[in-house]
Write a protein that holds these residues in place. Sequence first.
Motif, PDB file in Angstrom:
ATOM      1  N   SER A  68      34.229  75.971  16.444  1.00 39.60           N
ATOM      2  CA  SER A  68      34.589  77.351  16.800  1.00 39.60           C
ATOM      3  C   SER A  68      34.401  77.582  18.288  1.00 39.60           C
ATOM      4  N   PHE A  69      35.396  78.201  18.896  1.00 41.99           N
ATOM      5  CA  PHE A  69      35.351  78.587  20.303  1.00 41.99           C
ATOM      6  C   PHE A  69      35.893  80.004  20.410  1.00 41.99           C
ATOM      7  N   SER A  70      35.573  80.668  21.486  1.00 45.05           N
ATOM      8  CA  SER A  70      36.133  82.002  21.726  1.00 45.05           C
ATOM      9  C   SER A  70      36.140  82.281  23.219  1.00 45.05           C
ATOM     10  N   CYS A  71      36.997  83.214  23.599  1.00 41.78           N
ATOM     11  CA  CYS A  71      37.092  83.612  24.994  1.00 41.78           C
ATOM     12  C   CYS A  71      37.817  84.949  25.081  1.00 41.78           C
ATOM     13  N   ARG A  72      37.925  85.441  26.286  1.00 39.46           N
ATOM     14  CA  ARG A  72      38.663  86.672  26.550  1.00 39.46           C
ATOM     15  C   ARG A  72      39.860  86.321  27.414  1.00 39.46           C
ATOM     16  N   ALA A  73      41.021  86.844  27.027  1.00 40.55           N
ATOM     17  CA  ALA A  73      42.239  86.672  27.822  1.00 40.55           C
ATOM     18  C   ALA A  73      42.593  88.015  28.433  1.00 40.55           C
ATOM     19  N   GLU A  74      43.233  87.976  29.586  1.00 42.85           N
ATOM     20  CA  GLU A  74      43.593  89.236  30.247  1.00 42.85           C
ATOM     21  C   GLU A  74      44.751  89.946  29.570  1.00 42.85           C
ATOM     22  N   CYS A  75      45.586  89.184  28.835  1.00 42.01           N
ATOM     23  CA  CYS A  75      46.731  89.791  28.154  1.00 42.01           C
ATOM     24  C   CYS A  75      47.306  88.800  27.143  1.00 42.01           C
ATOM     25  N   GLN A  76      48.241  89.266  26.320  1.00 38.91           N
ATOM     26  CA  GLN A  76      48.863  88.412  25.308  1.00 38.91           C
ATOM     27  C   GLN A  76      49.623  87.232  25.934  1.00 38.91           C
ATOM     28  N   VAL A  77      50.185  87.422  27.112  1.00 41.98           N
ATOM     29  CA  VAL A  77      50.909  86.337  27.780  1.00 41.98           C
ATOM     30  C   VAL A  77      49.978  85.158  28.033  1.00 41.98           C
ATOM     31  N   ASP A  78      48.719  85.444  28.375  1.00 42.48           N
ATOM     32  CA  ASP A  78      47.757  84.367  28.596  1.00 42.48           C
ATOM     33  C   ASP A  78      47.556  83.543  27.319  1.00 42.48           C
ATOM     34  N   ILE A  79      47.609  84.175  26.166  1.00 44.83           N
ATOM     35  CA  ILE A  79      47.458  83.451  24.900  1.00 44.83           C
ATOM     36  C   ILE A  79      48.654  82.540  24.663  1.00 44.83           C
ATOM     37  N   GLN A  80      49.841  83.012  25.009  1.00 47.04           N
ATOM     38  CA  GLN A  80      51.027  82.148  24.901  1.00 47.04           C
ATOM     39  C   GLN A  80      50.882  80.938  25.820  1.00 47.04           C
ATOM     40  N   ARG A  81      50.369  81.159  27.015  1.00 48.43           N
ATOM     41  CA  ARG A  81      50.142  80.046  27.947  1.00 48.43           C
ATOM     42  C   ARG A  81      49.047  79.114  27.431  1.00 48.43           C
ATOM     43  N   LEU A  82      48.053  79.689  26.761  1.00 47.95           N
ATOM     44  CA  LEU A  82      46.984  78.882  26.166  1.00 47.95           C
ATOM     45  C   LEU A  82      47.565  77.949  25.102  1.00 47.95           C
ATOM     46  N   HIS A  83      48.435  78.470  24.237  1.00 43.17           N
ATOM     47  CA  HIS A  83      49.112  77.630  23.240  1.00 43.17           C
ATOM     48  C   HIS A  83      49.793  76.447  23.928  1.00 43.17           C
ATOM     49  N   ALA A  84      50.555  76.725  24.962  1.00 37.44           N
ATOM     50  CA  ALA A  84      51.296  75.676  25.664  1.00 37.44           C
ATOM     51  C   ALA A  84      50.348  74.642  26.278  1.00 37.44           C
ATOM     52  N   ALA A  85      49.253  75.102  26.867  1.00 38.46           N
ATOM     53  CA  ALA A  85      48.297  74.186  27.501  1.00 38.46           C
ATOM     54  C   ALA A  85      47.628  73.278  26.473  1.00 38.46           C
ATOM     55  N   ASP A 129      47.981  78.956  34.148  1.00 37.53           N
ATOM     56  CA  ASP A 129      48.179  79.739  35.359  1.00 37.53           C
ATOM     57  C   ASP A 129      47.486  81.093  35.201  1.00 37.53           C
ATOM     58  N   ASP A 130      46.627  81.441  36.131  1.00 40.38           N
ATOM     59  CA  ASP A 130      45.869  82.693  36.122  1.00 40.38           C
ATOM     60  C   ASP A 130      44.952  82.791  34.902  1.00 40.38           C
ATOM     61  N   GLY A 131      44.432  81.640  34.437  1.00 44.66           N
ATOM     62  CA  GLY A 131      43.572  81.617  33.251  1.00 44.66           C
ATOM     63  C   GLY A 131      42.089  81.663  33.553  1.00 44.66           C
ATOM     64  N   HIS A 132      41.726  82.134  34.750  1.00 49.65           N
ATOM     65  CA  HIS A 132      40.317  82.108  35.158  1.00 49.65           C
ATOM     66  C   HIS A 132      39.413  82.915  34.238  1.00 49.65           C
ATOM     67  N   VAL A 133      39.883  84.014  33.684  1.00 53.04           N
ATOM     68  CA  VAL A 133      39.035  84.822  32.788  1.00 53.04           C
ATOM     69  C   VAL A 133      38.766  84.045  31.500  1.00 53.04           C
ATOM     70  N   MET A 134      39.773  83.362  30.975  1.00 58.44           N
ATOM     71  CA  MET A 134      39.552  82.560  29.769  1.00 58.44           C
ATOM     72  C   MET A 134      38.547  81.440  30.043  1.00 58.44           C
ATOM     73  N   VAL A 135      38.680  80.775  31.181  1.00 64.80           N
ATOM     74  CA  VAL A 135      37.753  79.697  31.527  1.00 64.80           C
ATOM     75  C   VAL A 135      36.334  80.234  31.651  1.00 64.80           C
ATOM     76  N   GLU A 136      36.175  81.364  32.312  1.00 63.25           N
ATOM     77  CA  GLU A 136      34.843  81.910  32.588  1.00 63.25           C
ATOM     78  C   GLU A 136      34.192  82.562  31.373  1.00 63.25           C
ATOM     79  N   THR A 137      34.958  82.842  30.321  1.00 61.72           N
ATOM     80  CA  THR A 137      34.379  83.453  29.116  1.00 61.72           C
ATOM     81  C   THR A 137      34.412  82.516  27.916  1.00 61.72           C
ATOM     82  N   LEU A 138      34.913  81.296  28.091  1.00 63.58           N
ATOM     83  CA  LEU A 138      35.018  80.335  26.996  1.00 63.58           C
ATOM     84  C   LEU A 138      33.638  79.834  26.596  1.00 63.58           C
TER      85      LEU A 138
END
Length: 166
Positions: A68-85, A129-138
């Motif tokens: 289990s992992f969790s984080c905060r994304a700034e918006c739904q677009v970041d989640i789409q980018r997370l899927h791709a990554a 791209d612009d995923g710093h919030v996800m990295v810092e809250t993961l």
Amino acid sequence: MSQKPTQSPTELAGIDFGQKMARRLFESRTKPGRATQAELHLNQEDLANMLTVAFEAGVDFADPVMKSFSCRAECQVDIQRLHAALKAQNISYEIRSSAYLQEGLPDVGVDLRAATTLEALRAAVATVDDGHVMVETLREVPLARNSLQRQPVAAESAPPRRRSTP
């Protein structure tokens, strides 16, 4: 006169399930070969403690490799980018939920399961791209146990803070 069982069928089924999981856990941590019944014996208190720790840690008994992992994304677009990554890194994953954290704000809490380490997941998220919030809250905890407060990470795994312009 026969004695009635002191445990319900549901409790007995749960104990049986727990013993099977304990057997799988034991066999995965020992040398190849079959374990003896004496080696697998667990009393109910030990079993309950083991299961409690496993559930709190987010172990998925259907697939114990997934964490289990969790984080905060700034918006739904970041989640789409997370899927791709994650797909690009060939990481086996499942996003269990993503929900707006506060009405009227775009921040989204992400609860995911992945068959990887925190470091490998952080490296994959760092490519967003612009995923710093996800990295810092993961964190390697379920979303309900993640404070989602940002914590700086080492410069080599931190993503660029600005979106690139075409």
